[in-house]
Design a protein around this motif. Structure first.
Motif, mmCIF file in Angstrom:
data_model
loop_
_atom_site.group_PDB
_atom_site.id
_atom_site.type_symbol
_atom_site.label_atom_id
_atom_site.label_comp_id
_atom_site.label_asym_id
_atom_site.label_seq_id
_atom_site.Cartn_x
_atom_site.Cartn_y
_atom_site.Cartn_z
ATOM 1 N N UNK A 100 0.832 -1.196 0.000
ATOM 2 C CA UNK A 100 0.000 0.000 0.000
ATOM 3 C C UNK A 100 0.861 1.237 0.000
ATOM 4 N N UNK A 101 0.234 2.376 -0.206
ATOM 5 C CA UNK A 101 0.967 3.631 -0.202
ATOM 6 C C UNK A 101 0.025 4.760 0.179
ATOM 7 N N UNK A 102 0.593 5.836 0.704
ATOM 8 C CA UNK A 102 -0.173 7.024 1.071
ATOM 9 C C UNK A 102 0.803 8.117 1.480
ATOM 10 N N UNK A 103 0.376 9.369 1.464
ATOM 11 C CA UNK A 103 1.239 10.446 1.969
ATOM 12 C C UNK A 103 1.623 10.234 3.433
ATOM 13 N N UNK A 104 0.699 9.678 4.227
ATOM 14 C CA UNK A 104 1.028 9.429 5.631
ATOM 15 C C UNK A 104 2.169 8.431 5.751
ATOM 16 N N UNK A 105 2.127 7.372 4.960
ATOM 17 C CA UNK A 105 3.210 6.390 5.007
ATOM 18 C C UNK A 105 4.540 7.039 4.641
ATOM 19 N N UNK A 106 4.537 7.900 3.638
ATOM 20 C CA UNK A 106 5.769 8.581 3.258
ATOM 21 C C UNK A 106 6.337 9.389 4.416
ATOM 22 N N UNK A 107 5.452 9.926 5.263
ATOM 23 C CA UNK A 107 5.905 10.774 6.363
ATOM 24 C C UNK A 107 6.479 9.984 7.534
ATOM 25 N N UNK A 108 6.216 8.669 7.605
ATOM 26 C CA UNK A 108 6.706 7.878 8.741
ATOM 27 C C UNK A 108 7.641 6.745 8.316
ATOM 28 N N UNK A 109 8.013 6.697 7.048
ATOM 29 C CA UNK A 109 8.879 5.616 6.579
ATOM 30 C C UNK A 109 10.183 5.547 7.361
ATOM 31 N N UNK A 110 10.672 6.694 7.803
ATOM 32 C CA UNK A 110 11.953 6.713 8.512
ATOM 33 C C UNK A 110 11.883 6.002 9.858
ATOM 34 N N UNK A 111 10.665 5.731 10.357
ATOM 35 C CA UNK A 111 10.499 5.026 11.624
ATOM 36 C C UNK A 111 10.510 3.508 11.450
ATOM 37 N N UNK A 112 10.404 3.043 10.229
ATOM 38 C CA UNK A 112 10.308 1.606 9.976
ATOM 39 C C UNK A 112 11.651 0.925 10.197
ATOM 40 N N UNK A 113 11.629 -0.351 10.612
ATOM 41 C CA UNK A 113 12.890 -1.109 10.715
ATOM 42 C C UNK A 113 13.614 -1.130 9.368
ATOM 43 N N UNK A 114 14.918 -1.199 9.370
ATOM 44 C CA UNK A 114 15.668 -1.122 8.102
ATOM 45 C C UNK A 114 15.392 -2.268 7.143
ATOM 46 N N UNK A 115 14.892 -3.404 7.644
ATOM 47 C CA UNK A 115 14.621 -4.547 6.759
ATOM 48 C C UNK A 115 13.226 -4.508 6.146
ATOM 49 N N UNK A 116 12.436 -3.475 6.454
ATOM 50 C CA UNK A 116 11.067 -3.381 5.947
ATOM 51 C C UNK A 116 11.043 -3.332 4.424
#
Length: 377
Positions: free
Chosen positions: A220-236
């Protein structure tokens, strides 16, 4: 009853196993599936086989303009696409999701191009938020009420969608669960499917996967996801928007848990009036789901043993996911049992409703194998 092959058109969006559903319906006639959402896609099915698989055209950049015009632009496009892909043949039944597709279907019926129209209501958006959002939702709500009233029949995804009551012939429709192949590989990963928002508590999922060292798949994708991608584990793994069920199932076959948590469990949430449609893909791949008790259906995840219903807290979510990882075979067996019982109900519903509109039940629809296997030939 028809002596020739009935023609059924499905005007749908995305996210509720539309291709698997078209495969099921194709046991009752020739099916033209037109999907219009973030992508535009057309397929033709008959006797459980896909005869035409059109390209996927991204439509996201036109969605705002379409919303400004209350979906009437997409309704007109759907009208033209239906004429193009039915090639002048009169349609027996159009199964149209939400108001813009239903308005297009009603225009086709008015012009003599369709015999019957079934409105399919997938959600209800409560008038909350800014005055512009409230105004838009009230206007589209009125359009959906008009479309439901004028249709020959209304199917709703949840009993909480009361707009269907505007038509005396309204029914809650069960959506089929496909049965994808089980690769037999080790289940070590976690998956999320959807249009990410703050309500979906992805920040909690990121924290759990980082702590447990689990690889996370985001579909999935969304502007919200783009704003929090940096919080995801590096292997995501960020897979973006996927509409191909086979591609989704290949990812889910590596996962021991699907994530469908919602923070807002009140009637203020649109999810309260919906159905956890993303879980259809999880169950097709024998993947249990951790979910919150927001939709009317969700309590069955516990009672059927196919997942865990939790409060949207980190501790409860993590404990449920650990239980799924440690007891995956038990959950997978429960999913197989549930899917068989559920799909028998799905077949019976479609058999009864299509018969009511003069479409005979073919012998092939008596076989539950109509719902198994890949969505292609």
């Amino acid at each position: 009853m028809h002596s020739v092959t009935p023609l059924i058109v499905m005007l749908q969006g995305m996210g509720i196993n539309e291709r698997g559903w078209a495969k099921l319906v194709s046991d009752f006639g020739r099916v033209v599936l037109i999907q219009q959402g973030f992508v535009l896609h057309v397929e033709v099915w008959q006797h459980g086989r896909r005869l035409f698989d059109g390209p996927e055209t991204t439509m996201s950049r036109w969605r705002l303009l379409d919303e400004i015009f209350l979906g009437l632009l997409s309704a007109f496009q759907t009208f033209l696409l239906t004429l193009r892909h039915t090639r002048g043949q009169r349609v027996d039944v159009i199964l149209a999701s939400n108001y813009h597709n239903t308005l297009a279907a009603l225009l086709l019926r008015f012009t003599g191009k369709s015999r019957k129209v079934i409105a399919f209501l997938t959600d209800y958006l409560p008038p909350r938020g800014s005055w512009m959002v409230r105004l838009h939702r009230r206007l589209t709500g009125v359009l959906m009420e008009i479309a439901a009233r004028l249709s020959d029949e209304v199917w709703v995804l949840s009993p909480r969608i009361t707009t269907g009551n505007r038509n005396p012939r309204h029914f809650v429709v069960p959506i089929c669960i496909s049965e994808g192949p089980d690769s037999g590989q080790s289940r070590e990963e976690v998956a999320y499917i959807g249009f990410p928002s703050h309500d979906h508590a992805l920040d909690l999922l990121f924290e759990i996967c980082r702590k447990q060292d689990w690889r996370l798949n985001i579909i999935g994708s969304s502007p919200y996801l783009d704003s929090i991608k940096h919080l995801a584990p590096p292997t995501t793994m960020f897979h973006g928007l996927l509409n191909n069920e086979d591609a989704i199932l290949r990812i889910l076959n590596r996962c021991f848990c699907g994530y469908a948590v919602y923070r807002d469990l009140t009637p203020n949430s649109y999810s309260y009036y919906g159905f956890p449609s993303k879980t259809l893909y999880n169950f097709a791949s024998h993947t249990p789901v951790v979910i919150t008790n927001v939709a009317a259906f969700n309590h069955r995840f516990e009672s059927e043993g196919v997942g865990r219903v939790v409060n949207p807290t980190l501790a409860e979510i993590e404990a449920a996911m650990l239980d799924m990882r440690n007891n995956y075979p038990r959950y997978a067996a429960a999913i197989r049992r549930f899917r068989g019982d559920w799909n028998a109900h799905v077949l019976e519903f479609h058999r009864a409703r299509f018969a009511a509109h003069g479409i005979a039940t073919p012998a092939s629809a008596d076989r539950p194998t109509a719902l198994t296997g890949k969505t292609g030939p």
